[in-house]
Design an enzyme around this catalytic site. Structure first.
Site, short mmCIF file in Angstrom:
data_model
loop_
_atom_site.label_atom_id
_atom_site.label_comp_id
_atom_site.label_asym_id
_atom_site.label_seq_id
_atom_site.Cartn_x
_atom_site.Cartn_y
_atom_site.Cartn_z
N LEU A 198 0.87 -1.17 0.00
CA LEU A 198 0.00 0.00 0.00
C LEU A 198 0.91 1.22 0.00
CD1 LEU A 198 -2.70 -0.90 2.72
CD2 LEU A 198 -2.93 -1.06 0.24
N ASP A 199 0.50 2.28 -0.68
CA ASP A 199 1.28 3.51 -0.67
C ASP A 199 1.40 4.03 0.77
OD1 ASP A 199 1.41 3.36 -3.41
OD2 ASP A 199 -0.27 4.74 -3.73
N LYS A 200 2.42 4.84 1.00
CA LYS A 200 2.70 5.36 2.35
C LYS A 200 1.45 5.91 3.03
CE LYS A 200 5.08 9.22 4.59
NZ LYS A 200 5.84 10.46 4.37
#
Length: 324
Positions: free
Chosen positions: A141-143
């Protein structure tokens, strides 16, 4: 302390006569199915997997009754630090764990984020994952995206979860708040690759990797839409790129949202929340997969985070203020 471990691996199997006459790499994939085909093929080429004591090529035919012996060491995937970072674990057993990732937590060490990542936290929580590729992380998942992620705790679980992701049998459903009013759901089938103008950005480009996203409307507001998005593929920034591509970028997306927009004559509280929303409004809400050891279909749900629900409540108030 830096994690640089090696795990000795010694496996032996006799080739059943019904498998005789096949290529060595095909037989090995069936007898040692807890390891990926590419890993087994590399071990054959390196001489770690022998047939009756002899080193063969992956394509060589092997007959029934032959004895396969695999002797090797599995090395850690990198020199990473174990760090005591709190994790919100939703489910855990001997094979996998499912966690609810908060905003701001980077998944994997990279330039600018050498530590303090989910991977560092996993090494502290499950030290043995140092011997699993990417410390068991099979998807990211993106940051600043919140929500559910699955992590493999063993090589066998890793191989089987990656196979499920490739076969598209893992169900990953997200919720997002996008800019603009979507009239109906749909499907986006548009290839994604690195932008030729800005290498840090992804974009819909000819020759990119196939990317398929399904979306539907949950709730409409005056200038925004609460959507549910299902991934068929898992490309970098896929939802963010695809929704921006069709003209409905995510609220708070610092890369793909473009010009800031607010509903006309909106309440100052809503204007402030839209301006200051600290991240892309994207949450991995549902996760469903086959358990890598038992085969049982399992599913999890993560409640929407507080910043997401507060923005939804302000959008509802705004819509109701202008009804009639």
């Amino acid at each position: 302390m830096s994690q640089i471990n090696k795990q000795a691996l010694h496996l032996r199997a006799e080739v059943p006569y019904e498998l005789g006459g096949q290529r060595l790499d095909q037989i090995a994939a069936q007898l040692f199915d807890e390891h990926s085909r590419s890993r087994l093929s590399a071990w054959i080429k390196e001489g770690h997997l022998t047939v009756d004591g002899a080193v063969l090529r992956p394509r060589d035919v092997v007959h029934g009754g032959a004895v396969l012996v695999l002797e090797t060491e599995i090395e850690a995937q990198g020199e990473w630090q174990a760090q005591d970072i709190a994790l919100e674990i939703v489910y855990e057993d001997d094979h996998l764990l499912v966690l609810d990732k908060p905003a701001g937590l980077v998944v994997h060490p990279a330039a600018g984020h050498a530590d303090g990542t989910l991977l560092n936290a996993l090494l502290h929580h499950v030290p043995d994952v140092v011997n699993v590729p990417r410390a068991g992380i099979v998807h990211r998942l993106d940051k600043d995206t919140t929500g559910l992620m699955v992590v493999a705790k063993t090589l066998e679980a890793h191989t089987r979860l990656v196979a499920q992701l490739q076969a598209r049998t893992v169900s990953r459903i997200y919720e997002a708040i996008v800019i603009g009013v979507i009239t109906a759901g749909g499907k986006i089938d548009a290839p994604i690759g690195r932008s030729s103008q800005q290498r840090q950005r992804m974009a819909v480009i000819a020759g990119g990797k196939q990317a398929v996203t399904h979306y539907r409307v949950l709730e409409r507001f005056r200038s925004h839409t609460h959507t549910r998005v299902k991934l068929e593929t898992g490309r970098t920034h896929q939802i963010r790129v695809h929704m921006s591509h069709i003209g409905y970028p995510l609220v708070g997306d610092p890369v793909y949202a473009g010009r800031f927009r607010i509903p006309p004559a909106a309440n100052p509280s809503l204007v402030q929340q839209l301006k200051e929303f600290p991240r892309q409004a994207l949450h991995a809400r549902f996760l469903e997969l086959d358990h890598p050891a038992t085969g049982e279909r399992m599913k999890w749900e993560s409640p929407l985070p507080e910043d997401f629900t507060w923005l939804l409540s302000l959008l509802r108030q705004d819509r109701e203020a202008f009804v009639g």
